[in-house]
Design a protein around this motif. Structure first.
Motif, short mmCIF file in Angstrom:
data_model
loop_
_atom_site.label_atom_id
_atom_site.label_comp_id
_atom_site.label_asym_id
_atom_site.label_seq_id
_atom_site.Cartn_x
_atom_site.Cartn_y
_atom_site.Cartn_z
N PRO A 62 4.96 -4.45 -2.85
CA PRO A 62 3.64 -3.87 -2.54
C PRO A 62 3.47 -3.52 -1.06
CG PRO A 62 3.40 -5.79 -3.96
CD PRO A 62 4.84 -5.75 -3.53
N ALA A 63 3.98 -4.36 -0.15
CA ALA A 63 3.83 -4.07 1.27
C ALA A 63 4.62 -2.82 1.67
CB ALA A 63 4.31 -5.28 2.09
N ALA A 66 2.63 0.24 0.55
CA ALA A 66 1.50 0.50 1.44
C ALA A 66 1.97 1.13 2.75
CB ALA A 66 0.74 -0.79 1.71
N ALA A 67 3.06 0.60 3.32
CA ALA A 67 3.57 1.14 4.58
C ALA A 67 4.09 2.56 4.41
CB ALA A 67 4.68 0.24 5.12
N ALA A 69 3.20 4.75 2.08
CA ALA A 69 2.08 5.65 1.83
C ALA A 69 1.41 6.05 3.14
CB ALA A 69 1.07 4.99 0.90
N ALA A 70 1.21 5.09 4.04
CA ALA A 70 0.60 5.39 5.33
C ALA A 70 1.48 6.35 6.13
CB ALA A 70 0.37 4.10 6.10
N ARG A 117 1.10 0.72 -8.50
CA ARG A 117 0.83 0.53 -7.07
C ARG A 117 0.95 1.85 -6.30
NH1 ARG A 117 4.53 -4.89 -7.20
NH2 ARG A 117 2.88 -6.41 -7.68
N ALA A 121 -2.06 3.77 -4.25
CA ALA A 121 -1.92 4.07 -2.83
C ALA A 121 -2.30 5.51 -2.49
CB ALA A 121 -0.49 3.80 -2.38
#
Length: 254
Positions: A62-63, A66-67, A69-70, A117, A121
Protein backbone atom coordinates in the motif's frame (compact mmCIF):
# COMPACT_ATOMS: atom_id res chain seq x y z
CA UNK A 1 -11.45 4.97 -24.06
CA UNK A 2 -10.33 6.75 -27.19
CA UNK A 3 -7.39 5.00 -28.80
CA UNK A 4 -5.15 8.10 -28.81
CA UNK A 5 -4.52 11.31 -26.92
CA UNK A 6 -4.55 9.78 -23.42
CA UNK A 7 -2.06 9.77 -20.57
CA UNK A 8 -2.08 6.19 -19.27
CA UNK A 9 -0.47 4.59 -16.22
CA UNK A 10 0.02 0.81 -16.51
CA UNK A 11 1.44 -0.76 -13.34
CA UNK A 12 2.60 -4.32 -13.91
CA UNK A 13 3.76 -3.58 -17.46
CA UNK A 14 7.43 -4.55 -17.43
CA UNK A 15 6.77 -7.72 -19.43
CA UNK A 16 4.07 -9.80 -21.09
CA UNK A 17 0.68 -8.33 -21.93
CA UNK A 18 1.36 -5.16 -19.95
CA UNK A 19 4.51 -4.15 -21.81
CA UNK A 20 3.17 -5.16 -25.23
CA UNK A 21 -0.01 -3.17 -24.62
CA UNK A 22 1.99 -0.18 -23.32
CA UNK A 23 4.06 -0.08 -26.50
CA UNK A 24 1.01 -0.50 -28.73
CA UNK A 25 -0.79 2.34 -26.96
CA UNK A 26 2.34 4.52 -27.16
CA UNK A 27 2.43 3.89 -30.90
CA UNK A 28 -1.20 5.04 -31.16
CA UNK A 29 -0.31 8.49 -29.82
CA UNK A 30 -0.71 8.12 -26.07
CA UNK A 31 1.62 9.14 -23.27
CA UNK A 32 2.31 5.92 -21.38
CA UNK A 33 3.82 5.43 -17.93
CA UNK A 34 4.96 1.89 -17.12
CA UNK A 35 5.08 0.76 -13.50
CA UNK A 36 7.00 -2.13 -12.00
CA UNK A 37 9.12 -3.25 -9.06
CA UNK A 38 12.58 -3.64 -10.64
CA UNK A 39 14.28 -0.31 -11.20
CA UNK A 40 16.94 -1.77 -13.50
CA UNK A 41 14.26 -3.24 -15.75
CA UNK A 42 12.34 0.03 -15.77
CA UNK A 43 15.50 1.88 -16.76
CA UNK A 44 16.08 -0.51 -19.64
CA UNK A 45 12.49 -0.19 -20.86
CA UNK A 46 12.75 3.61 -20.84
CA UNK A 47 16.09 3.54 -22.67
CA UNK A 48 14.90 1.12 -25.34
CA UNK A 49 11.46 2.67 -25.88
CA UNK A 50 11.45 6.44 -26.42
CA UNK A 51 8.31 8.10 -25.14
CA UNK A 52 7.72 5.59 -22.34
CA UNK A 53 8.00 7.00 -18.82
CA UNK A 54 8.54 4.68 -15.84
CA UNK A 55 7.70 4.66 -12.14
CA UNK A 56 8.68 2.12 -9.52
CA UNK A 57 5.68 0.48 -7.84
CA UNK A 58 4.96 -2.69 -5.90
CA UNK A 59 1.22 -3.23 -6.16
CA UNK A 60 1.28 -5.61 -3.18
CA UNK A 61 2.50 -2.75 -0.94
CA UNK A 62 0.00 0.00 0.00
CA UNK A 63 2.79 2.49 0.78
CA UNK A 64 4.42 1.88 -2.60
CA UNK A 65 1.09 2.45 -4.36
CA UNK A 66 0.57 5.74 -2.53
CA UNK A 67 4.10 6.94 -3.32
CA UNK A 68 3.86 5.91 -6.98
CA UNK A 69 0.47 7.59 -7.38
CA UNK A 70 1.87 10.84 -5.99
CA UNK A 71 4.87 10.62 -8.34
CA UNK A 72 2.76 9.87 -11.40
CA UNK A 73 0.32 12.70 -10.73
CA UNK A 74 3.15 15.13 -10.01
CA UNK A 75 4.83 14.35 -13.35
CA UNK A 76 1.62 13.78 -15.31
CA UNK A 77 -1.18 15.94 -13.89
CA UNK A 78 -3.19 15.25 -17.06
CA UNK A 79 -3.35 11.51 -16.29
CA UNK A 80 -6.71 10.20 -17.49
CA UNK A 81 -6.38 6.42 -17.65
CA UNK A 82 -5.25 3.58 -15.40
CA UNK A 83 -4.75 -0.01 -16.56
CA UNK A 84 -4.49 -2.21 -13.45
CA UNK A 85 -2.41 -4.90 -15.12
CA UNK A 86 -0.28 -6.43 -12.33
CA UNK A 87 -1.17 -10.00 -11.41
CA UNK A 88 0.24 -13.38 -10.46
CA UNK A 89 -0.95 -16.94 -11.14
CA UNK A 90 0.17 -20.11 -9.38
CA UNK A 91 -0.76 -23.77 -9.25
CA UNK A 92 -2.20 -24.86 -5.88
CA UNK A 93 -3.01 -28.24 -4.37
CA UNK A 94 -5.85 -27.80 -1.88
CA UNK A 95 -5.43 -31.34 -0.61
CA UNK A 96 -2.48 -29.96 1.36
CA UNK A 97 -3.30 -26.66 3.08
CA UNK A 98 0.28 -26.15 4.22
CA UNK A 99 1.34 -26.09 0.57
CA UNK A 100 -0.97 -23.40 -0.78
CA UNK A 101 -2.13 -20.95 1.90
CA UNK A 102 0.77 -18.50 1.72
CA UNK A 103 0.62 -18.50 -2.07
CA UNK A 104 -3.16 -18.03 -2.08
CA UNK A 105 -2.88 -15.02 0.20
CA UNK A 106 -0.22 -13.48 -2.07
CA UNK A 107 -2.48 -13.97 -5.09
CA UNK A 108 -5.41 -12.24 -3.41
CA UNK A 109 -3.18 -9.40 -2.19
CA UNK A 110 -1.72 -8.79 -5.65
CA UNK A 111 -4.73 -9.55 -7.85
CA UNK A 112 -7.57 -8.12 -5.76
CA UNK A 113 -6.25 -5.74 -3.12
CA UNK A 114 -3.70 -4.34 -5.58
CA UNK A 115 -6.30 -3.11 -8.10
CA UNK A 116 -8.60 -1.90 -5.31
CA UNK A 117 -5.78 0.16 -3.80
CA UNK A 118 -4.70 1.46 -7.21
CA UNK A 119 -8.20 2.58 -8.11
CA UNK A 120 -8.59 4.22 -4.70
CA UNK A 121 -5.34 6.13 -5.30
CA UNK A 122 -6.51 7.61 -8.60
CA UNK A 123 -10.31 7.75 -8.64
CA UNK A 124 -10.46 11.12 -6.89
CA UNK A 125 -8.13 12.66 -9.48
CA UNK A 126 -10.03 11.04 -12.33
CA UNK A 127 -13.25 12.70 -11.21
CA UNK A 128 -11.59 16.10 -11.79
CA UNK A 129 -10.85 15.24 -15.42
CA UNK A 130 -13.32 15.87 -18.27
CA UNK A 131 -13.19 12.14 -19.00
CA UNK A 132 -11.16 9.28 -17.58
CA UNK A 133 -10.96 5.50 -17.86
CA UNK A 134 -10.19 2.74 -15.37
CA UNK A 135 -9.26 -0.51 -17.09
CA UNK A 136 -9.40 -3.60 -14.91
CA UNK A 137 -7.94 -6.93 -16.02
CA UNK A 138 -9.88 -10.10 -15.27
CA UNK A 139 -9.57 -13.38 -17.20
CA UNK A 140 -11.56 -16.00 -19.04
CA UNK A 141 -10.96 -18.05 -15.89
CA UNK A 142 -13.30 -15.70 -14.02
CA UNK A 143 -16.09 -17.45 -15.91
CA UNK A 144 -14.87 -21.06 -16.19
CA UNK A 145 -12.36 -22.49 -13.70
CA UNK A 146 -9.00 -24.10 -14.26
CA UNK A 147 -8.86 -26.64 -11.45
CA UNK A 148 -5.13 -26.16 -10.80
CA UNK A 149 -5.44 -22.44 -9.97
CA UNK A 150 -8.35 -21.90 -7.52
CA UNK A 151 -7.15 -18.63 -5.96
CA UNK A 152 -6.31 -17.10 -9.33
CA UNK A 153 -9.75 -18.01 -10.69
CA UNK A 154 -11.41 -16.51 -7.62
CA UNK A 155 -9.33 -13.34 -7.80
CA UNK A 156 -10.34 -12.72 -11.40
CA UNK A 157 -14.02 -13.41 -10.66
CA UNK A 158 -13.72 -10.78 -7.92
CA UNK A 159 -12.25 -8.30 -10.41
CA UNK A 160 -15.12 -8.94 -12.80
CA UNK A 161 -17.73 -8.16 -10.16
CA UNK A 162 -15.72 -5.20 -8.87
CA UNK A 163 -15.71 -3.80 -12.41
CA UNK A 164 -19.45 -4.29 -12.78
CA UNK A 165 -20.12 -2.58 -9.45
CA UNK A 166 -17.77 0.36 -9.99
CA UNK A 167 -19.31 1.00 -13.38
CA UNK A 168 -22.68 1.42 -11.68
CA UNK A 169 -21.34 3.62 -8.87
CA UNK A 170 -19.32 5.89 -11.16
CA UNK A 171 -22.05 6.29 -13.76
CA UNK A 172 -22.75 9.79 -12.43
CA UNK A 173 -19.15 10.88 -13.12
CA UNK A 174 -16.94 11.16 -16.19
CA UNK A 175 -15.04 8.02 -15.18
CA UNK A 176 -15.61 4.96 -17.34
CA UNK A 177 -14.78 1.42 -16.26
CA UNK A 178 -13.61 -1.07 -18.88
CA UNK A 179 -12.75 -4.69 -18.18
CA UNK A 180 -10.09 -6.44 -20.25
CA UNK A 181 -10.82 -10.19 -20.33
CA UNK A 182 -7.80 -12.11 -21.66
CA UNK A 183 -7.71 -15.79 -22.55
CA UNK A 184 -4.47 -17.71 -21.99
CA UNK A 185 -1.80 -15.67 -23.78
CA UNK A 186 1.80 -16.63 -24.55
CA UNK A 187 3.52 -14.90 -21.64
CA UNK A 188 5.58 -16.01 -18.65
CA UNK A 189 2.56 -15.88 -16.32
CA UNK A 190 2.86 -19.67 -15.88
CA UNK A 191 5.76 -22.04 -16.64
CA UNK A 192 5.64 -23.20 -20.25
CA UNK A 193 2.94 -20.71 -21.25
CA UNK A 194 5.21 -18.60 -23.49
CA UNK A 195 5.56 -21.40 -26.03
CA UNK A 196 2.32 -23.27 -25.47
CA UNK A 197 0.08 -24.08 -28.43
CA UNK A 198 -3.05 -23.68 -26.28
CA UNK A 199 -2.17 -20.04 -25.49
CA UNK A 200 -2.88 -17.13 -27.85
CA UNK A 201 0.20 -15.48 -29.40
CA UNK A 202 0.93 -12.23 -27.58
CA UNK A 203 1.17 -10.05 -30.68
CA UNK A 204 -2.15 -11.35 -31.98
CA UNK A 205 -3.84 -10.70 -28.65
CA UNK A 206 -2.60 -7.12 -28.36
CA UNK A 207 -3.43 -6.34 -32.00
CA UNK A 208 -7.00 -7.58 -31.49
CA UNK A 209 -7.35 -5.60 -28.25
CA UNK A 210 -6.22 -2.39 -29.98
CA UNK A 211 -8.60 -3.05 -32.88
CA UNK A 212 -11.48 -3.55 -30.42
CA UNK A 213 -10.64 -0.28 -28.66
CA UNK A 214 -10.59 1.51 -31.99
CA UNK A 215 -13.90 0.06 -33.13
CA UNK A 216 -15.76 0.50 -29.83
CA UNK A 217 -14.14 3.01 -27.45
CA UNK A 218 -17.17 2.81 -25.13
CA UNK A 219 -17.10 -0.97 -24.69
CA UNK A 220 -17.63 -2.23 -21.15
CA UNK A 221 -15.63 -5.41 -21.76
CA UNK A 222 -12.76 -5.97 -24.16
CA UNK A 223 -13.14 -9.58 -25.29
CA UNK A 224 -11.04 -11.10 -28.03
CA UNK A 225 -12.82 -13.86 -29.92
CA UNK A 226 -10.74 -16.56 -28.30
CA UNK A 227 -11.97 -15.79 -24.77
CA UNK A 228 -15.67 -16.04 -25.63
CA UNK A 229 -15.57 -19.83 -25.37
CA UNK A 230 -15.01 -19.34 -21.62
CA UNK A 231 -16.82 -16.05 -21.11
CA UNK A 232 -20.22 -17.20 -22.34
CA UNK A 233 -20.22 -20.88 -21.36
CA UNK A 234 -22.94 -20.46 -18.76
CA UNK A 235 -25.08 -18.27 -21.03
CA UNK A 236 -24.80 -20.79 -23.87
CA UNK A 237 -25.72 -23.66 -21.56
CA UNK A 238 -22.57 -25.68 -22.20
CA UNK A 239 -20.70 -24.77 -19.01
CA UNK A 240 -19.95 -28.39 -17.92
CA UNK A 241 -18.55 -29.22 -21.34
CA UNK A 242 -16.43 -26.04 -21.43
CA UNK A 243 -14.98 -26.74 -17.97
CA UNK A 244 -14.17 -30.31 -18.98
CA UNK A 245 -12.56 -29.20 -22.23
CA UNK A 246 -10.54 -26.48 -20.50
CA UNK A 247 -9.15 -28.84 -17.90
CA UNK A 248 -8.44 -31.61 -20.39
CA UNK A 249 -6.66 -29.28 -22.84
CA UNK A 250 -4.59 -27.19 -20.43
CA UNK A 251 -1.49 -28.94 -19.04
CA UNK A 252 -1.89 -27.04 -15.76
CA UNK A 253 -5.36 -28.49 -15.36
CA UNK A 254 -4.11 -32.02 -14.74
Amino acid sequence: MDISGNTIFIPGATSGIGLALALALRDKGNTVIVGGRRTELLARIAAENPGIDTVRIDTADPASIAAAAAEVLDRHPDLDALVAMAGIMRVEDWHKPESFLDSAEEIITTNVLGPIRLIAAFVGHFQTRPAATIVTVSSGLAFAPLKATPSYNASKAAIHMLSESLRLQLADTGVRVMELVPPAVRTALMPGQETSEWAMPLDEFVAEVVALLESDPDAQEIQVERVKFLRYAEARGDYPQVVATLNDADPHGK
